[in-house]
Design an enzyme around this catalytic site. Structure first.
Site, PDB file in Angstrom:
ATOM      1  N   HIS A 128       0.972  -1.063  -0.243  1.00 32.35           N
ATOM      2  CA  HIS A 128       0.101  -0.131  -0.025  1.00 32.35           C
ATOM      3  C   HIS A 128       0.917   1.189  -0.045  1.00 32.35           C
ATOM      4  O   HIS A 128       2.105   1.060   0.233  1.00 32.35           O
ATOM      5  CB  HIS A 128      -0.907  -0.019   1.266  1.00 32.35           C
ATOM      6  CG  HIS A 128      -2.191  -1.030   0.807  1.00 32.35           C
ATOM      7  ND1 HIS A 128      -3.059  -0.753   0.038  1.00 32.35           N
ATOM      8  CD2 HIS A 128      -2.544  -2.045   1.621  1.00 32.35           C
ATOM      9  CE1 HIS A 128      -3.973  -1.518   0.219  1.00 32.35           C
ATOM     10  NE2 HIS A 128      -3.610  -2.526   1.075  1.00 32.35           N
ATOM     11  N   ASP A 157      -0.173   6.930  -3.653  1.00 32.99           N
ATOM     12  CA  ASP A 157      -1.354   6.789  -4.425  1.00 32.99           C
ATOM     13  C   ASP A 157      -1.704   7.575  -5.427  1.00 32.99           C
ATOM     14  O   ASP A 157      -1.694   7.496  -6.834  1.00 32.99           O
ATOM     15  CB  ASP A 157      -2.451   6.336  -3.497  1.00 32.99           C
ATOM     16  CG  ASP A 157      -2.463   5.032  -2.746  1.00 32.99           C
ATOM     17  OD1 ASP A 157      -1.670   4.257  -3.304  1.00 32.99           O
ATOM     18  OD2 ASP A 157      -3.358   4.615  -1.894  1.00 32.99           O
TER      19      ASP A 157
END
Length: 381
Positions: A128, A157
């Site tokens: 992540h 992200d």
């Protein structure tokens, strides 16, 4: 759908995933692209609260069904851009990998969004945002001397991922429209986050950046670049990097004659300077400081909550936020003088537009009926 903007007429297929790829698709839709999400039959979701899925239509396909895979390849043959955010190899196993897709559509831009990239020792590992920015050195550069500070997932992200994917597929689209040659865009968050660190790498190379946290001008080390608590418990931010702006701030704070504050670039004085600034800002409320400093060249702004930000006069006048079906969200950015973008509508329910998408993209009624009969849309198709 309310398609307008510089990408009007561009056709995009988005294989639904998480986070960065949907946000990139949202950006393309905001600029006018016709973005079609490929969802799973029976999936849940949709509605105005699902902001990252706004502005496109949804078609549902059972990708374990050969007829559905063939229908997706037919859609791909009509598309300009494909976006997918799966682990490396997933699209190949589905029969929708870039080799097959580019044979069907040699001018296709095939955008791939991953954390680690399509190759390398970590390519198939789960991860992540925090992991990706850790590997790039970005996380280590943020925080206190004792510990890195965990930022929102904007650096990895969405900054290193979504924005580089959107930039990459549009650059490749320009090439495709000039030459007729499509290609694969391998957008990895580790690549993008490392690229975002370019200014810090430059300062390090010039000997102007310490590798220790909170020891530099922009990382919380310098007293005059940071956030301070006011008497009401709220915060303000300052950042007067230039001498003339720093001098103005000191004048406003009645600190211009304090010898401790004389040299803002003397790191040995930063702790003492910070104490002076803490005491100054703690003497008034945030609103009082806004009345005194906001709009000046002191490089000042109040630290606002998301709700407060939406009602700030500057944000209101520029229309930074808008409302879609009762849900507040950011308006399309950036802005264009000739071809302004627009939010094309709230997020669709998965599969809500299967028939209209196929029809609009060139499938006739008999073909759509045959796909339904073959179970391409799943039991709820």
């Amino acid at each position: 759908m309310n398609a307008q903007g510089p990408l009007r007429g561009v056709k995009v297929i988005e294989f639904v995933g998480l986070g960065p790829a949907p946000f990139a698709a949202m950006l393309l839709s905001d600029m006018g692209a016709d973005v079609v999400r490929i969802d799973r039959p029976g999936a849940h979701g949709g509605g105005a609260a699902e902001i990252l899925a706004r502005g496109r239509r949804s078609a549902a396909f059972d990708l374990k069904n050969p007829a559905a895979v063939e229908a997706c390849l037919d859609l791909i043959s009509r598309a300009d851009i494909l976006l997918e955010g799966y682990r490396p190899g997933v699209m190949e196993r589905l029969g929708l990998g870039p080799d097959i897709a580019l044979k069907r559509n040699p001018a296709l831009v095939y955008g791939r969004m991953t954390g680690w990239g399509q190759h390398g020792p970590l390519a198939h590992a789960a991860g992540h945002d925090i992991n990706y920015i850790s590997l790039t050195g970005a996380l280590d550069a943020m925080g206190t001397p004792e510990s890195p500070a965990i930022p929102l997932n904007l650096v990895g992200d969405f900054g290193g991922g979504s924005l580089y994917l959107a930039f990459g597929v549009l650059a490749a689209l320009t090439h495709a429209r000039t030459t007729g040659e499509g290609q694969v865009v391998d957008a990895a968050i580790v690549d993008g986050a490392a690229s975002l660190m370019g200014a810090i790498h430059q300062l390090q190379a010039m000997g102007m950046w310490s590798r220790g946290r909170a020891e530099n001008l922009l990382d919380g080390g310098a007293a005059f670049y940071g956030a301070y608590k006011c008497s009401d418990g709220k915060h303000v931010s300052i950042g007067p990097l230039e001498p003339e702006f720093y001098a103005l701030l000191l004048d406003k704070l009645s600190l211009k004659d304090d010898p401790v504050m004389a040299n803002p670039y003397d790191a040995s004085q930063w702790d003492a300077q910070r104490g002076k600034l803490e005491a100054a800002f703690a003497s008034r409320t945030r609103d009082e400081w806004c009345a005194m400093l906001e709009g000046s060249d002191a490089c000042f702004a109040p630290v606002l909550t998301t709700d407060e930000a939406a009602s700030h006069p500057h944000m209101v006048e520029r229309g930074v936020f808008t409302d879609v079906a009762g849900v507040r969200q950011a308006a399309p950015a950036p802005r264009f003088s000739k071809t302004p973008g627009a939010i094309q509508g709230p997020a669709p329910a998965p599969g809500a537009d299967t028939d209209s998408v196929l029809s609009d993209w060139g499938f006739d009624r008999n073909s759509i009926a045959a796909l339904r009969s073959a179970g391409a849309f799943g039991s709820k198709g």
